[in-house]
Design an enzyme around this catalytic site. Structure first.
Site, PDB file in Angstrom:
ATOM      1  N   HIS A  71       0.826  -1.211   0.000  1.00 13.77           N
ATOM      2  CA  HIS A  71       0.000   0.000   0.000  1.00 13.77           C
ATOM      3  C   HIS A  71       0.862   1.264   0.000  1.00 13.77           C
ATOM      4  O   HIS A  71       0.546   2.231   0.680  1.00 13.77           O
ATOM      5  CB  HIS A  71      -0.988  -0.005   1.178  1.00 13.77           C
ATOM      6  CG  HIS A  71      -2.175  -0.906   0.918  1.00 13.77           C
ATOM      7  ND1 HIS A  71      -3.216  -0.546   0.107  1.00 13.77           N
ATOM      8  CD2 HIS A  71      -2.446  -2.158   1.354  1.00 13.77           C
ATOM      9  CE1 HIS A  71      -4.101  -1.541   0.057  1.00 13.77           C
ATOM     10  NE2 HIS A  71      -3.659  -2.526   0.793  1.00 13.77           N
ATOM     11  N   GLY A  77      -8.694 -13.970  -7.026  1.00 17.17           N
ATOM     12  CA  GLY A  77      -9.010 -13.387  -5.725  1.00 17.17           C
ATOM     13  C   GLY A  77      -8.031 -13.769  -4.628  1.00 17.17           C
ATOM     14  O   GLY A  77      -8.358 -13.708  -3.453  1.00 17.17           O
ATOM     15  N   ASP A 129       1.525  -4.268  -9.468  1.00 18.93           N
ATOM     16  CA  ASP A 129       1.160  -5.611  -9.938  1.00 18.93           C
ATOM     17  C   ASP A 129       1.461  -5.781 -11.421  1.00 18.93           C
ATOM     18  O   ASP A 129       2.038  -6.781 -11.856  1.00 18.93           O
ATOM     19  CB  ASP A 129      -0.339  -5.873  -9.714  1.00 18.93           C
ATOM     20  CG  ASP A 129      -0.726  -5.767  -8.260  1.00 18.93           C
ATOM     21  OD1 ASP A 129       0.182  -5.684  -7.408  1.00 18.93           O
ATOM     22  OD2 ASP A 129      -1.932  -5.755  -7.973  1.00 18.93           O
TER      23      ASP A 129
END
Ligand code: GLA
Length: 380
Positions: free
Chosen positions: A28, A115, A165
């Site tokens: 993050h 996921g 990513d």
């Protein structure tokens, strides 16, 4: 084939692959201009592709019975598709950037669990763009492909993600992690050197919900912190702030906004320390940094949740684990743990037991190694 639907790869012209990723540390912080330390893994999205001489992209999957056809003249219209929207978004941003889209048949064979926090979506986007470029014969560097894939994720799929990513998925390198400066996109490859230790990937298997909205909420909280701190300091992103300046300026922030900013500022310093620890082979230190990162994601950034916390605690309580933390957006998904290689079986057994006792179902473990990002193989 990984999936259940069979096809003959010899009928296709190319196999174009892009990788899932782990992140050693730097969570993050990519959308705050920080450095991250990810690596591409051998779980991938593989696209088998051939031109079909039409203006349609026909998509099928090895894991799904569904088939989807996209009209290359209407690529903006597929945002609400259940399956195929990532492929449509990728083709759309490529077309919008001025590249030719060739009508084709593509089979997607995805071995990145959906996921899981291992970036299956980035692997799909990056491999789709690379496959379409391969067919049209047009050239784009891997970092440029990553940027377009990020655009597909934010503008088409609606997740306001950072670049980590897609960059790792495109630009990863066998046996290397990368220290990526998300402000400048400078990238330094660092050999993964764990001696007799390994990285173990575990999925807490929590059913996912609302990840996108919580992710976007965290991102906007860091933007609020930035706007306030900018009035005092000369900075363009939160990652610009030193620990000293943050400690001096944090009085300006309140409650959760202060906690979010504190996570970002300290996590950024942990990335530099982790890089040094990896290079010097100080795995004990690396393990401690992973634990500190998890604690900060739990207490300050609040993106872990019971399942990831129980999993991480079970991992670090094993005698041969040096440290563990959640990776990716959080709220579910995976952890990585540094475990002595000869003890991996006992580690998995004890972690699975402890986790199941508390949570009521088992975690999953994945066998993967650190691998290249985009690869292209000519099949016929
Ligand atoms: C998701 C996003 C990334 C990054 C991580 C958290 O994986 O796609 O850009 O923000 O969460 O580090």
């Amino acid at each position: 084939m990984f999936g259940v639907i069979m096809f003959d790869s010899k009928d296709y012209q190319y196999k174009v692959s892009a990788s899932g990723r782990i992140n050693i540390i730097g969570e993050h912080v990519d959308y705050c201009g920080g450095k991250v330390f990810p690596a591409a893994i051998s779980l991938k999205n593989n696209v088998y592709v051939r031109p079909n001489g039409t203006d349609k992209i026909n998509i099928s999957w090895t894991t799904l019975k569904d088939k989807v056809t996209l009209d290359i003249n209407k690529l903006g219209e597929y945002k609400s598709l259940k399956y195929g929207n990532y492929q449509a978004g990728s083709a759309y941003v490529l077309q919008q950037a001025g590249f030719k889209i060739t009508g084709c048949d593509m089979v997607h064979d995805c071995t990145v669990p959906f996921g899981s926090g291992l970036s299956s979506s980035a692997a799909i986007e990056v491999s789709t763009i690379a496959a379409l470029l391969q067919l049209s014969g047009e050239k784009l560097s891997k970092p440029e492909i990553a940027k377009l894939a990020q655009k597909a994720e934010s503008e088409y799929a609606g997740v306001n993600c950072g670049i980590m990513d897609q960059y790792a998925s495109a630009c990863g390198k066998l046996h290397h992690a990368m220290v990526l400066d998300c402000k400048t996109l400078e990238c330094e490859y660092v050999p993964i050197n764990l001696n007799n230790y390994s990285l173990v990937i575990a999925n807490c298997n929590k059913p996912h919900n609302l990840v996108e909205s919580k992710y976007n909420e965290r991102r906007s909280e860091t933007e609020t912190a930035l706007q306030i701190l900018k009035q005092r300091f000369d900075m363009t992103c939160l990652a610009d702030l030193s620990i000293n300046d943050f400690e001096e300026g944090k009085l300006l922030l309140s409650g959760k906004i202060k906690d979010r900013a504190e996570h970002v500022v300290y996590e950024c310093t942990r990335v530099n320390s982790a890089k040094e620890a990896m290079i010097s082979g100080d795995l004990k230190k690396l393990g401690e940094l992973l634990n500190m990162s998890h604690a900060s994601l739990k207490n300050l950034y609040e993106v872990t949740g019971k399942e990831l916390d129980v999993l991480q605690e079970a991992e670090v309580s094993h005698d041969y684990c040096l440290g563990a933390r959640m990776i990716g957006a959080g709220f579910g998904g995976c952890t990585i743990a540094i475990v002595e290689s000869s003890k991996i079986d006992s580690f998995k057994k004890s972690v699975a037991e402890r986790y199941e006792n508390i949570i009521g179902y088992k975690p999953s473990f994945y066998d993967a190694f650190i691998d290249d990002g985009i690869t292209v193989k000519e099949l016929s």
